[in-house]
Design a protein around this motif. Structure first.
Motif, mmCIF file in Angstrom:
data_model
loop_
_atom_site.group_PDB
_atom_site.id
_atom_site.type_symbol
_atom_site.label_atom_id
_atom_site.label_comp_id
_atom_site.label_asym_id
_atom_site.label_seq_id
_atom_site.Cartn_x
_atom_site.Cartn_y
_atom_site.Cartn_z
ATOM 1 N N THR A 33 28.860 -87.643 20.533
ATOM 2 C CA THR A 33 29.139 -88.532 21.658
ATOM 3 C C THR A 33 28.242 -88.217 22.835
ATOM 4 O OG1 THR A 33 30.870 -87.061 22.501
ATOM 5 C CG2 THR A 33 31.575 -88.833 21.010
ATOM 6 N N TYR A 34 28.094 -89.215 23.697
ATOM 7 C CA TYR A 34 27.359 -89.091 24.954
ATOM 8 C C TYR A 34 28.309 -89.540 26.042
ATOM 9 C CZ TYR A 34 23.833 -90.052 28.541
ATOM 10 O OH TYR A 34 23.101 -90.059 29.698
ATOM 11 N N TYR A 35 28.783 -88.599 26.863
ATOM 12 C CA TYR A 35 29.817 -88.899 27.861
ATOM 13 C C TYR A 35 30.992 -89.632 27.218
ATOM 14 C CZ TYR A 35 26.648 -87.636 31.689
ATOM 15 O OH TYR A 35 25.816 -86.970 32.556
ATOM 16 N N SER A 51 30.981 -91.652 24.621
ATOM 17 C CA SER A 51 30.610 -92.840 23.848
ATOM 18 C C SER A 51 29.948 -92.402 22.542
ATOM 19 C CB SER A 51 29.629 -93.714 24.633
ATOM 20 O OG SER A 51 30.252 -94.207 25.789
ATOM 21 N N PRO A 63 25.422 -83.769 28.542
ATOM 22 C CA PRO A 63 26.314 -84.848 28.109
ATOM 23 C C PRO A 63 26.617 -84.865 26.607
ATOM 24 C CG PRO A 63 24.557 -85.693 29.514
ATOM 25 C CD PRO A 63 24.208 -84.283 29.177
ATOM 26 N N TRP A 66 31.655 -77.887 30.664
ATOM 27 C CA TRP A 66 30.707 -77.908 29.556
ATOM 28 C C TRP A 66 30.686 -76.528 28.929
ATOM 29 C CZ3 TRP A 66 29.741 -82.590 28.328
ATOM 30 C CH2 TRP A 66 29.609 -83.563 29.288
#
Length: 162
Positions: free
Chosen positions: A67-69, A71, A146, A159
């Protein structure tokens, strides 16, 4: 596979950012391989998802379930940020040969030295010699953040870096 991206992309990235490889630097494919090895070695276990090709896949990307942020990233995509972060690492390796390959020992670590009236005390590291000697490239951390697994502590998303 010689790292992420390709030689033309690496050379275009260098030009766009005003960088040149130093005289005598290894070929771009070699540098990309070293840069990708650094990215995979330092961040591979922290990326969301799992390698699409399973344990036999040479690189950490592409990934399934990444995922990216939050999504979803398609299973066959290597994000541009991963490619560019490997270029950053490749340039660092070109400018500092061997710096991405950590080899260290604590055997010679000095906590305190006293010679006559001169005394020097060094700050202690984390106690993990490899972690203390590992190169941390802030542009790489920014590009990859991200894509990393988020740990939650007391409702705060943190993170999971290093």
């Amino acid at each position: 596979m010689a790292g992420y991206g390709d030689d033309a992309g690496f050379e275009a990235w260098l030009t766009e950012n005003g960088y040149t490889l130093p005289d005598g630097a290894p070929e771009p494919a070699v540098l990309r391989q070293r840069g990708a090895g650094y990215i995979d070695g330092e961040y591979g276990a922290l990326f969301t998802g799992v390698p699409t090709g399973g344990f036999a896949q040479e690189r950490a990307w592409p990934r399934t379930g990444a995922t990216y942020y939050g999504s979803a990233i398609p299973d066959d995509v290597v994000p541009d940020q991963v490619i560019k972060s490997s270029y950053v690492a490749a340039l660092h390796e070109a400018d500092n040969p061997g710096s991405l390959a950590v080899a260290t020992t604590q055997a010679a670590a000095v906590k305190r030295e006293k010679v006559d009236v001169l005394e020097v005390e060094y700050f202690a590291g984390s106690g993990d010699a490899v972690k203390d000697a590992t190169v941390v490239l802030s542009p790489v951390e920014g590009l990859l953040a991200p894509f990393l697994i988020v740990e939650t502590m007391g409702g705060l998303g943190l993170w999971a870096i290093g």
